[in-house]
Design an enzyme around this catalytic site. Sequence first.
Site, mmCIF file in Angstrom:
data_model
loop_
_atom_site.group_PDB
_atom_site.id
_atom_site.type_symbol
_atom_site.label_atom_id
_atom_site.label_comp_id
_atom_site.label_asym_id
_atom_site.label_seq_id
_atom_site.Cartn_x
_atom_site.Cartn_y
_atom_site.Cartn_z
ATOM 1 N N HIS A 267 39.276 40.804 45.483
ATOM 2 C CA HIS A 267 40.009 41.341 44.334
ATOM 3 C C HIS A 267 40.205 42.853 44.439
ATOM 4 O O HIS A 267 41.186 43.387 43.904
ATOM 5 C CB HIS A 267 39.275 40.989 43.038
ATOM 6 C CG HIS A 267 39.380 39.535 42.686
ATOM 7 N ND1 HIS A 267 40.503 38.973 42.121
ATOM 8 C CD2 HIS A 267 38.496 38.510 42.841
ATOM 9 C CE1 HIS A 267 40.314 37.678 41.927
ATOM 10 N NE2 HIS A 267 39.105 37.367 42.363
ATOM 11 N N GLU A 297 50.966 39.868 38.934
ATOM 12 C CA GLU A 297 51.683 40.619 39.964
ATOM 13 C C GLU A 297 53.160 40.782 39.625
ATOM 14 O O GLU A 297 53.971 41.077 40.493
ATOM 15 C CB GLU A 297 51.543 39.902 41.316
ATOM 16 C CG GLU A 297 52.216 38.553 41.406
ATOM 17 C CD GLU A 297 51.330 37.402 40.934
ATOM 18 O OE1 GLU A 297 51.575 36.268 41.376
ATOM 19 O OE2 GLU A 297 50.397 37.630 40.126
#
Length: 380
Positions: A267, A297
Amino acid sequence: MPASAVILVPLLVCALFTAALYEQWRRMGRADHASSWLWAFLVTGGGWLVTGLESALAARFVFPGSALLLCWFAASLLGARGLRQRAQKPDRAIVLFAIWVGTTIGVSVLQDLAIEDPVLRSAMAMVVIASGAMIAGIAIGPRSRRASASAWLGALINVAFAALCLMLAFAVLRLPMTAMMEITSLTLVPLIVLCGVTIMACLNEDRAQGLERLARTDALTGVWNRRGFEEGARHLLQRFHATGGRAAAVAIADIDGFKGINDNHGHAMGDATLARFAETLRGVVGPGDMLARLGGEEFAILAIGIDGPALRQRMERVRSLLNVPSIDPNGPPTITASFGVTTLATDGSLREALERADRALYRAKSDGRNRVLLAETGGE
């Protein structure tokens, strides 16, 4: 009023505001303008402290001393500098410091002339410092009628200080010392309190605006979040339509295979990839446009003054920049992105444009990703 009170009361007031300003400065992440205003109260309090020491050593009330006036002058320069910093204008620190040093040298030369009458010597020092304040006001003053408010206020502070020095010079020559003490207690302490309250109000407003901005900003990438985008875009489009704007466009961008980056690289690398993608998008967004992270995203761009085809060219530039492979084997992975772009109709809503851009993005993903698709205003 006792002579000691004339010194102790303003010294205590300066100490209280200095402590309060220090706390504000610390909470605001050591903001430059808060620092300048903190130093303004520090040097003002230092001037009163020096005057108190001079009075104690001389066994009588010494007023007004050159040290106190020079500290006041430094405080006025710092106050003006803080205003310019708050407005994100050049602070002119070197110019202001040079003026203060020159004024201090002028006062020192005046003291070396050994004028026997201390009252006359103090009055002449006030005139020299008033001249320095006027020069400072001119140096940082507005250059046109359309100059920023900070330029006008900064000049006003120094001009007002120059006028105060001239009035004190006149008062020293005309009034007995007891009258000067009364004038000091009745005017200077309320003036310090007024300046302190005004500065605290400005800093509280800055903190409130900062917190409001944080609520509308994505912490990871530094761009607007969905809430900030919706509210900011609404105001931006209102101005756009009110001024008769003819062209606007919307794009939605999405990193391809982002879940795989998180799964394969962790991450932390995913966060770095999002930040790099946002920075790349920021490089092609105009100064009057909006860039936001809608979630995950996915990013949105609202561009004013260009249509869909022009915004598509910008997104193609972003896509080409992302395709450059990294030369660092331990650096972030090479990524691709897909984009949906549409023209915002003059009579259409932002929501409709976002929906068209989102459908174009879905088609770009379905057609193999790593591409920019333009949706027509009337449909795909």
